[in-house]
Design an enzyme around this catalytic site. Structure first.
Site, short mmCIF file in Angstrom:
data_model
loop_
_atom_site.label_atom_id
_atom_site.label_comp_id
_atom_site.label_asym_id
_atom_site.label_seq_id
_atom_site.Cartn_x
_atom_site.Cartn_y
_atom_site.Cartn_z
N HIS A 51 1.40 8.80 5.52
CA HIS A 51 1.86 7.80 4.56
C HIS A 51 3.30 8.13 4.17
CE1 HIS A 51 -2.29 6.34 2.93
NE2 HIS A 51 -2.31 6.51 4.24
N GLU A 53 4.73 8.40 1.30
CA GLU A 53 4.87 9.38 0.22
C GLU A 53 4.69 10.81 0.73
OE1 GLU A 53 2.42 5.90 -1.65
OE2 GLU A 53 2.82 6.72 0.34
N CYS A 81 -2.01 5.71 -2.99
CA CYS A 81 -3.46 5.87 -2.84
C CYS A 81 -3.85 7.23 -3.44
CB CYS A 81 -3.85 5.81 -1.36
SG CYS A 81 -3.25 7.22 -0.40
N CYS A 84 -2.07 10.26 -1.69
CA CYS A 84 -0.66 10.39 -2.03
C CYS A 84 -0.46 10.76 -3.49
CB CYS A 84 0.07 9.09 -1.69
SG CYS A 84 0.08 8.75 0.08
#
Length: 194
Positions: A51, A53, A81, A84
């Site tokens: 991801h 992040e 999410c 993260c």
């Protein structure tokens, strides 16, 4: 200043869009300067942890030579999410600026709020709605094109996208052009087209 850094996160989201990834981008700022930038790479890397992040945190940690990102701020186009948000808490990021909320998987207010409702050893400040319309727009365009592509033939194709996707991990090259959707697999010295 918030809008300037969110625009940089949007540039990263566009890079993800161009690679047929869900268009989420993130930048990490320390002392008013961007020290890391990243975008989603789950599909390309075949790894659910890639991801924006997480990748930005890894880059910032490498740059600062520390896993503690004290006094750093993150600008991310989509609400984090749980994975993260946990990484943000553990990396000690001071504040997160969020573009738009994610009603399905977001945990900074949508489903619940990891930054506010739970007691951790580090509290992360957050602010939402930074360039909300722009952050929503790139996601809406992406998913609209994805739905359109699935209706046309079940695969990404040129009626919706014109891209080249190279995936070296599984030796698959996908070419998307004006009216063609070709997938070529290399096995040994032979190539197979579908």
């Amino acid at each position: 200043m918030k809008e300037i850094f969110m625009k940089e996160a949007l540039k990263e989201a566009q890079k993800a869009y161009d690679k047929l990834e869900i268009p989420v981008g993130a930048v990490i700022v320390k002392d008013g300067k961007i020290i890391a930038r990243a975008h989603n790479q789950k599909e390309i890397k075949l790894d659910t942890t890639k991801h924006a992040e997480i990748l930005a945190i890894q880059k910032a940690s490498k740059k600062l030579k520390s896993w503690r990102l004290l006094d750093c701020e993150m600008y991310v186009t989509l609400e984090p999410c749980s994975m993260c948000a946990g990484a943000i808490i553990n990396s000690r990021i001071k504040k997160v600026y969020i573009g738009t909320m994610d009603e399905k998987t977001g945990v900074v207010g949508s489903i619940f709020n990891l930054f506010k409702d739970y007691k951790f050893n580090h509290n992360v400040e957050f602010e939402t709605g930074i360039l909300k319309e722009e952050c929503e727009d790139i996601l809406k365009r992406f998913f609209k094109e994805l739905r359109k592509a699935k209706k046309v033939g079940g695969k990404w194709n040129a009626k919706s996208f014109t891209h080249i996707n190279y995936s070296f991990n599984n030796c698959c090259y996908r070419f998307y052009s004006s009216n063609v959707n070709i997938k070529i697999w290399w096995k040994g010295w032979r190539k197979y087209a579908f």
